[in-house]
Write a protein that holds these residues in place. Structure first.
Motif, PDB file in Angstrom:
ATOM      1  N   ASN A 159       0.867  -1.265   0.070  1.00 52.79           N
ATOM      2  CA  ASN A 159      -0.114   0.041   0.069  1.00 52.79           C
ATOM      3  C   ASN A 159       0.905   1.243   0.099  1.00 52.79           C
ATOM      4  O   ASN A 159       1.610   1.426   0.910  1.00 52.79           O
ATOM      5  CB  ASN A 159      -0.705   0.005   1.241  1.00 52.79           C
ATOM      6  CG  ASN A 159      -1.841   1.107   1.404  1.00 52.79           C
ATOM      7  OD1 ASN A 159      -1.668   1.905   0.642  1.00 52.79           O
ATOM      8  ND2 ASN A 159      -2.526   1.112   2.262  1.00 52.79           N
ATOM      9  N   LEU A 204      -1.775  -4.079   5.009  1.00 54.94           N
ATOM     10  CA  LEU A 204      -2.633  -4.535   4.023  1.00 54.94           C
ATOM     11  C   LEU A 204      -3.566  -3.674   3.267  1.00 54.94           C
ATOM     12  O   LEU A 204      -4.232  -3.931   2.020  1.00 54.94           O
ATOM     13  CB  LEU A 204      -3.450  -5.850   4.137  1.00 54.94           C
ATOM     14  CG  LEU A 204      -2.740  -7.033   4.971  1.00 54.94           C
ATOM     15  CD1 LEU A 204      -3.577  -7.956   5.653  1.00 54.94           C
ATOM     16  CD2 LEU A 204      -1.873  -7.600   3.772  1.00 54.94           C
ATOM     17  N   ARG A 221      -2.843 -11.666  -0.355  1.00 57.92           N
ATOM     18  CA  ARG A 221      -1.661 -10.501  -0.913  1.00 57.92           C
ATOM     19  C   ARG A 221      -0.406 -11.182  -1.012  1.00 57.92           C
ATOM     20  O   ARG A 221       0.537 -10.701  -1.753  1.00 57.92           O
ATOM     21  CB  ARG A 221      -1.698  -9.439   0.067  1.00 57.92           C
ATOM     22  CG  ARG A 221      -3.058  -8.645   0.167  1.00 57.92           C
ATOM     23  CD  ARG A 221      -2.913  -7.411  -1.201  1.00 57.92           C
ATOM     24  NE  ARG A 221      -1.624  -6.825  -1.346  1.00 57.92           N
ATOM     25  CZ  ARG A 221      -1.567  -5.800  -0.652  1.00 57.92           C
ATOM     26  NH1 ARG A 221      -2.447  -5.274   0.126  1.00 57.92           N
ATOM     27  NH2 ARG A 221      -0.297  -4.815  -0.878  1.00 57.92           N
ATOM     28  N   CYS A 222       0.199 -12.216  -0.384  1.00 56.12           N
ATOM     29  CA  CYS A 222       1.461 -12.565  -0.179  1.00 56.12           C
ATOM     30  C   CYS A 222       1.633 -13.958  -0.795  1.00 56.12           C
ATOM     31  O   CYS A 222       2.671 -14.464  -0.644  1.00 56.12           O
ATOM     32  CB  CYS A 222       1.819 -12.748   1.508  1.00 56.12           C
ATOM     33  SG  CYS A 222       2.056 -11.112   2.084  1.00 56.12           S
ATOM     34  N   LEU A 249       5.779  -8.060   1.131  1.00 56.64           N
ATOM     35  CA  LEU A 249       5.201  -6.688   0.509  1.00 56.64           C
ATOM     36  C   LEU A 249       6.457  -5.803   0.037  1.00 56.64           C
ATOM     37  O   LEU A 249       6.276  -5.433  -1.055  1.00 56.64           O
ATOM     38  CB  LEU A 249       4.049  -6.312   1.204  1.00 56.64           C
ATOM     39  CG  LEU A 249       2.780  -6.935   1.269  1.00 56.64           C
ATOM     40  CD1 LEU A 249       1.667  -6.103   2.156  1.00 56.64           C
ATOM     41  CD2 LEU A 249       2.336  -7.541   0.239  1.00 56.64           C
TER      42      LEU A 249
END
Length: 131
Positions: free
Chosen positions: A2, A42, A66-67, A122
């Motif tokens: 983000n 996140l 997401r990962c 991320l």
């Protein structure tokens, strides 16, 4: 990652603090603070830790998606995130013997490992995307 979130600016990246060795676990860091940190990373709305420290499963599922790890139980997702980031995941990270209303859960130590793993995963993905 983000773009509105920066672990260093928000104080979530503790690698520079002496004595913590990047552990993130500091006296007084509650499960709610750990979940809030994960939600910020996140870019998802903050969720409240429930009665008896019941953790919001959908936040863990969002982290897994997401990962790029398999969605499953909280301890399984935590272990997979830690493995992907090269971090240790031990018995202190989960409560497999303790069944909450949502099933096996993770401890405050496990939340810390998950937060550090998500930061690394991320961050690496963001660095690759900007290379």
């Amino acid at each position: 990652m983000n773009p509105a979130w920066c672990s260093s600016c928000l104080g979530d990246d503790d690698r520079a603090f002496p004595g913590l060795n990047g552990s993130g676990t500091r006296t007084g860091v509650s499960e709610q603070e750990q979940v809030d940190r994960l939600c910020r990373q996140l870019g998802v709305p903050t969720q409240t830790v429930g009665e008896g420290a019941s953790l919001p499963l959908d936040v863990f599922e969002a982290a897994a998606v997401r990962c790029g790890v398999k969605v499953g139980t909280m301890p399984a997702m935590g272990r997979a995130l830690a493995k992907q980031a090269g971090l240790p995941w031990g018995a202190a990270c989960h409560s497999r013997a303790t069944v909450s209303s949502g099933g096996p859960t993770v401890t405050r130590e496990g939340l810390d490992v998950i937060n550090r793993a998500v930061t690394q995963i991320l961050g690496s993905a963001n660095a690759k995307a900007n290379a």
